[in-house]
Design a protein around this motif. Structure first.
Motif, PDB file in Angstrom:
ATOM      1  N   UNK A  36      -9.851 -50.953  14.268  1.00  0.00           N
ATOM      2  CA  UNK A  36     -11.138 -51.611  14.527  1.00  0.00           C
ATOM      3  C   UNK A  36     -11.338 -51.826  16.027  1.00  0.00           C
ATOM      4  N   UNK A  37     -12.574 -52.121  16.381  1.00  0.00           N
ATOM      5  CA  UNK A  37     -12.912 -52.396  17.786  1.00  0.00           C
ATOM      6  C   UNK A  37     -12.052 -53.541  18.319  1.00  0.00           C
ATOM      7  N   UNK A  38     -11.956 -54.627  17.564  1.00  0.00           N
ATOM      8  CA  UNK A  38     -11.166 -55.783  18.018  1.00  0.00           C
ATOM      9  C   UNK A  38      -9.697 -55.440  18.157  1.00  0.00           C
ATOM     10  N   UNK A  39      -9.182 -54.627  17.252  1.00  0.00           N
ATOM     11  CA  UNK A  39      -7.762 -54.247  17.319  1.00  0.00           C
ATOM     12  C   UNK A  39      -7.479 -53.462  18.598  1.00  0.00           C
ATOM     13  N   UNK A  40      -8.383 -52.536  18.952  1.00  0.00           N
ATOM     14  CA  UNK A  40      -8.215 -51.791  20.216  1.00  0.00           C
ATOM     15  C   UNK A  40      -8.189 -52.765  21.404  1.00  0.00           C
ATOM     16  N   UNK A  41      -9.132 -53.690  21.403  1.00  0.00           N
ATOM     17  CA  UNK A  41      -9.219 -54.655  22.513  1.00  0.00           C
ATOM     18  C   UNK A  41      -7.952 -55.497  22.591  1.00  0.00           C
ATOM     19  N   UNK A  42      -7.480 -55.990  21.462  1.00  0.00           N
ATOM     20  CA  UNK A  42      -6.274 -56.818  21.441  1.00  0.00           C
ATOM     21  C   UNK A  42      -5.048 -56.017  21.871  1.00  0.00           C
ATOM     22  N   UNK A  44      -4.838 -53.625  24.003  1.00  0.00           N
ATOM     23  CA  UNK A  44      -4.821 -53.495  25.463  1.00  0.00           C
ATOM     24  C   UNK A  44      -4.305 -54.780  26.109  1.00  0.00           C
ATOM     25  N   UNK A  45      -4.768 -55.920  25.636  1.00  0.00           N
ATOM     26  CA  UNK A  45      -4.394 -57.203  26.254  1.00  0.00           C
ATOM     27  C   UNK A  45      -2.963 -57.606  25.878  1.00  0.00           C
TER      28      UNK A  45
END
Ligand code: CTP
Ligand SMILES: C[C@](O)(CO)[C@H](O)COP(=O)(O)O
Length: 232
Positions: A36-42, A44-45
């Motif tokens: 998911x979009x949020x999983x990709x973002x998380x 990276x961080x």
């Protein structure tokens, strides 16, 4: 001013409903390739070595976050977000270490890279009041009239698109954001709360592929960028 000894945390406002996306689920949970979009973002961080904690602000009725593999990561702290993005960020700041620096990054920006995080952290050593990733405007800018005609051409000299992460001291940002919201100021990013208080954050040129997935056609673009990044 940050230093090599500064503590960095990430704050991820992820409590929106994605109305402009016109999807059946909140856009941060739409699939982008393998996750998911949020999983990709998380991802990276969570994988950046300087980031010690990731505080995620979720919608009070969020029923998706728990399905992400990242939800059980030890660096993750969940908070309940608020009615506007700024309220969600403030809710996360309440749980943050007052001595840390916060990298506030939209859940809806899944194409962030470690290179841009490093660039922002390094540049913030020059900007004691904090700094934001931004992209210089490349097109001629027009302000429209309500009847659909051109009202005026806006001088694009030194005009930037504000991106995220936006990097600020937790204590200062929390104080200014609290006061600005209490005064009814329009706060659409962290820098506007700092500016409201008279601060002058720095502008750090970031990648133009760090897009915010907002409208339906942004999804394909984000997928293209992620594919390009993984092949580099
Ligand atoms: N009350 C809110 C509203 C938004 N956000 C988050 O702030 C980021 C940027 O906001 P935006 O792109 O506007 O997302 P939405 O508000 O979900 O989109 P829309 O305005 O189309 O409803 C998103 O990651 C969104 O989840 C949030 O945490 N809390
Ligand atoms: C924070 C931001 O992404 C900087 O451009 C933008 O202000 C978010 O705006 P939104 O309307 O909440 O998406």
């Amino acid at each position: 001013m940050t230093s090599s000894k500064s503590t960095f945390i990430a704050i991820v406002p992820a409590a929106g409903i994605g109305s402009r996306m016109q999807a059946t689920i909140p856009k941060q949970y739409l699939q982008l390739g393998q996750q998911t979009i949020l999983a990709h973002t998380l991802d990276c961080l969570l994988t950046h070595p300087a980031i010690k904690q990731v505080i995620v602000a979720l919608h009070p009725q969020d029923e998706y976050f728990g399905t992400l593999s990242q939800a059980s990561h030890p660096k993750i702290t969940k908070v309940v977000g608020g009615g506007e993005r700024a309220d969600s960020v403030l809710a996360a700041l309440q749980q943050a270490d007052e001595n840390a620096w916060a990298l506030v990054h939209d859940a809806a920006r899944p194409c962030l890279t470690h290179g841009d995080i490093n660039k922002l952290i390094t540049a913030s050593e020059r900007f004691p009041q904090g700094a934001i990733l931004a992209a210089p405007v490349r097109d001629t800018m027009k302000r429209g009239n309500s009847d659909g005609t051109i009202g005026q051409t806006v001088d694009r000299e030194n005009l930037w698109h504000a991106l995220t992460p936006q990097l600020f001291p937790v204590a200062t940002l929390k104080n200014h954001l609290t006061e600005a919201l209490a005064e009814g100021a329009l706060i659409t990013d962290e820098a506007s709360a700092m500016e409201w208080a008279g601060e002058q954050p720095g502008l750090v040129a970031g990648r133009v592929d760090n897009i915010k997935v907002t409208h339906p056609d942004d999804l394909q673009l984000a997928q293209l960028f992620l594919t390009q990044q993984s092949s580099q």
